[in-house]
Design an enzyme around this catalytic site. Structure first.
Site, PDB file in Angstrom:
ATOM      1  N   ASP A  83      -1.859  -0.663   6.094  1.00  0.00           N
ATOM      2  CA  ASP A  83      -2.166  -0.251   7.462  1.00  0.00           C
ATOM      3  C   ASP A  83      -3.580   0.270   7.652  1.00  0.00           C
ATOM      4  O   ASP A  83      -3.942   0.686   8.743  1.00  0.00           O
ATOM      5  CB  ASP A  83      -1.178   0.828   7.930  1.00  0.00           C
ATOM      6  N   ASP A 122      -7.283  -1.636   3.239  1.00  0.00           N
ATOM      7  CA  ASP A 122      -6.360  -2.716   2.882  1.00  0.00           C
ATOM      8  C   ASP A 122      -6.831  -4.076   3.398  1.00  0.00           C
ATOM      9  O   ASP A 122      -6.250  -5.107   3.044  1.00  0.00           O
ATOM     10  CB  ASP A 122      -4.965  -2.447   3.467  1.00  0.00           C
ATOM     11  N   ASP A 179       0.855  -1.183   0.000  1.00  0.00           N
ATOM     12  CA  ASP A 179       0.000   0.000   0.000  1.00  0.00           C
ATOM     13  C   ASP A 179       0.898   1.242   0.000  1.00  0.00           C
ATOM     14  O   ASP A 179       2.021   1.200   0.500  1.00  0.00           O
ATOM     15  CB  ASP A 179      -0.890  -0.025   1.247  1.00  0.00           C
TER      16      ASP A 179
END
Length: 650
Positions: free
Chosen positions: A541, A545, A352
């Protein structure tokens, strides 16, 4: 999907009390949290194997002292206590058609008892039960993160009905209603803006730290926070079936698919258990037909014990416990033994962007000024206004010009910008969509191409500056990407941010594969695509996600401040934000897996050597048990090497 079901599924979880051969009773997240916090001396899963060991060791002392009967009683106590932690579960699984190491250990113990070797059976039961208990204790964790997702949806929402504002339960929202969202409120379900302009904090949905400007015609998602002006939103999804409930559904499905993956030792046991049982039965039957039944039945039991993978059953969990404990010392929390085993075969990482590759703290990275204006002046003028705003861009500009005087008569236009008076001049700061960039227009476009969000500064109606703000790359990222490449691990960036920003940051990081403007379900689909080429890990995080973390072979939650849903969905959690943990963790996992493989090979070689020797009567049970115990010591010592903390790989 209905909210009642989500809450039940989000809160109810399963846990194994005493090892992989046990059934998994449902418990609430509160009960699991209490169990995880319980000290080891009050944990039955630990204390039963401990008492088994105490009984066994005391029995040895009494035996050496010549007290045979008390020693035998204590051996029986140790045997029964140790076996109680794995035998019931092994038998239940047998009736369900599932075979595992626990069944072979049970059969071996029974065979040893039949042949009169209660002491050896007690030692076997104690060693296996304590190894499994230690592994379970090392991996206990509380759940309930999916429930945190649903907390993002407010309990009530305000809708327009017959010209009046009416408050209704959020779960009762239906498609086509007109919903009023005031500043500071969360959006209860997905919809389209009909009236009003504002900025939305969508970090819970997309993971992006910079708010999104919305105006009539723009779509909005459940869970986003309205930070500025009031909005009227026409709902496009019911209160119980929106983007957040979709995330929960994706996570649950991915976790269910991954939950059935067996441990390496159990995968070996599946063909080994029936093979050993068939071999022992053939030895007993054919031998009895051709010779002395008592001799061949005894020999069949010795074959059974010889073929038991005692070293495998004890060394694998012990190695895992040692490696997981070592990893926690440098900030990597691995949630299960199966996860650790998979960790060592990862060949690709999807990462990410926001909060993982970047700092998640927007900062001023460029200042353009018109002729006669300095950067310091431009920042001071902008900060004089922005210190009155709570917008993240405002915080970045204010931080870049500490001590700037405050402007007077400051007013903010939602979705546009802010204006006020400073030293008699009218200062206006806002989006290029609202304020003309003047002669700076071409340079502003260049900043936007570099992935920056730009604000324009006007003084008395004249463009005087443009300030570029961007969430900057973490300094260690390029080095980490190079180290991963040297380890043979590919890297892909997955982000909900726009493609322009994503490409600019990926170029700085040295990442070639970039996939941008992805929603949570798109990230999960990308993970599935990457997984077709080999084992893939996902690191992130945020709540957005969570589906990708759950769908990956290994999901890694970044940072102790990551969302509960991300940590719940992940298999591994980093306690910090230093990405250099990533190659270090991979190196550690690969080393641990190599040690596990060494122990497995040694265990299988011992079985291969002992079987013919037991079959033809070269070795009796005492000799077979002695070889097994020596092998156990060797593999245990080898397994403990996994406790060594690796040096930084980057």
């Amino acid at each position: 999907m209905h909210s009642a079901g989500l809450l039940r599924d989000g809160g109810g979880r399963v846990s194994a009390a005493c090892g992989c051969e046990h059934d998994e009773p449902e418990t609430t997240s509160g009960e699991e949290a209490e169990e995880a916090a319980r000290p080891w001396w009050r944990d039955r899963g630990i204390m039963v194997p401990v008492f088994s060991g105490v009984a066994f060791l005391t029995g040895l002392v009494l035996e050496w002292a010549g007290l045979e009967v008390p020693a035998l009683v204590l051996f029986w106590i140790g045997l029964l206590l140790g076996a109680s932690t794995f035998t019931p579960g092994a038998i239940r699984k047998l009736f369900k058609g599932k075979l595992g190491i626990g069944l072979l250990m049970t059969i071996s113990a029974v065979g040893a008892v039949i042949l009169g070797y209660v002491e050896e059976a007690a030692a076997l039961a104690f060693l296996y039960s304590i190894a499994e208990a230690l592994e379970d204790k090392a991996m206990d964790r509380a759940r309930g993160g999916l429930r945190a997702l649903l907390k993002l949806v407010p309990e009530t929402a305000t809708i327009r009905r017959d010209g009046a504002s009416v408050e209704v339960p959020a779960k009762d929202l239906a498609v086509g209603q007109l919903m009023l969202v005031r500043p500071g409120e969360r959006i209860a379900t997905d919809g389209i803006v009909r009236t009003g302009r504002s900025s939305l904090d969508t970090s819970a949905i997309t993971g992006e730290s910079i708010p999104v400007e919305v105006e009539p015609g723009d779509t909005v998602s459940a869970g986003a926070i309205n930070t500025a002006g009031a909005l009227e939103v026409e709902t496009t999804a019911a209160g119980t079936d929106n983007s957040l409930t979709t995330i929960v559904d994706l996570v649950e499905k991915a976790q269910a698919e991954k939950g059935d993956r067996a441990r390496l030792a159990d995968r070996i046991a599946r063909p080994l258990v029936p093979g050993v049982l068939i071999l022992a039965a053939l030895v007993a039957i054919i031998g009895s037909l051709l010779g002395d039944p008592e001799l061949w039945i005894t020999r069949a039991l010795v074959v059974l014990v010889a073929a038991s993978p005692c070293a495998l059953a004890i060394s694998v969990p012990l190695t895992v416990v040692a490696a997981i404990g070592s990893a926690s010392k440098f900030g990597v929390i691995i949630k299960s033994g199966a996860v650790f085993e998979r960790f060592g075969v990862i060949r690709h990482v999807a990462v990410d962007k926001t909060g993982t590759l970047t700092r998640n703290e927007p900062a001023v990275t460029a200042v353009l000024t018109a002729e006669g204006v300095t950067e310091k002046q431009a920042l001071a003028w902008a900060a004089a206004l922005e210190q009155h705003s709570t917008h993240p861009l405002a915080a970045a500009i204010t931080a870049a010009a500490p001590g700037a005087p405050a402007a007077d008569g400051v007013t903010e236009q939602a979705g546009h910008g802010i204006e006020g008076t400073l030293d008699g001049a009218r200062i206006t700061v806002g989006s290029p969509r609202w304020l003309d960039a003047g002669t700076l227009g071409e340079q502003v476009a260049g900043l936007e191409e570099q992935g920056m969000t730009v604000v324009i500064v006007h003084r008395d109606g004249t463009p005087v500056a443009a300030i570029g703000v961007r969430d900057e790359l973490r300094p260690e990222v390029p080095e980490v990407v190079r180290t991963l490449a040297a380890q043979g691990i590919g890297v892909t960036m997955l982000t909900g941010d726009n493609a322009r920003t994503a490409r600019a940051l990926a170029a700085q990081a040295g990442i070639g594969d970039v996939r941008a403007e992805l929603r949570p379900e798109d990230k999960a689909a990308a993970i599935a695509e990457l997984g077709e080429k080999g084992a893939v890990a996902m690191i992130g995080d945020g709540i957005n996600d969570a589906p990708a973390l759950a769908a990956a072979d290994i999901g890694i939650a970044m940072g102790a401040t990551g969302s509960d849903a991300a940590i719940e969905s992940a298999d591994v959690a980093f306690t910090g934000h230093d990405l250099r943990l990533l190659p270090r963790a991979f190196d550690h996992a690969r080393r641990g897996r190599h040690i596990i493989n060494q122990n497995i090979i040694l265990s299988l070689l011992i079985i291969t050597a002992l079987l013919p020797l037991a079959l033809f009567g070269v070795l009796g049970l005492a000799a077979v048990v002695l070889v097994h115990e020596i092998a156990e010591v060797v593999v245990i010592l080898n397994g403990l090497r996994a406790a060594r903390t690796p040096k930084s790989a980057a």
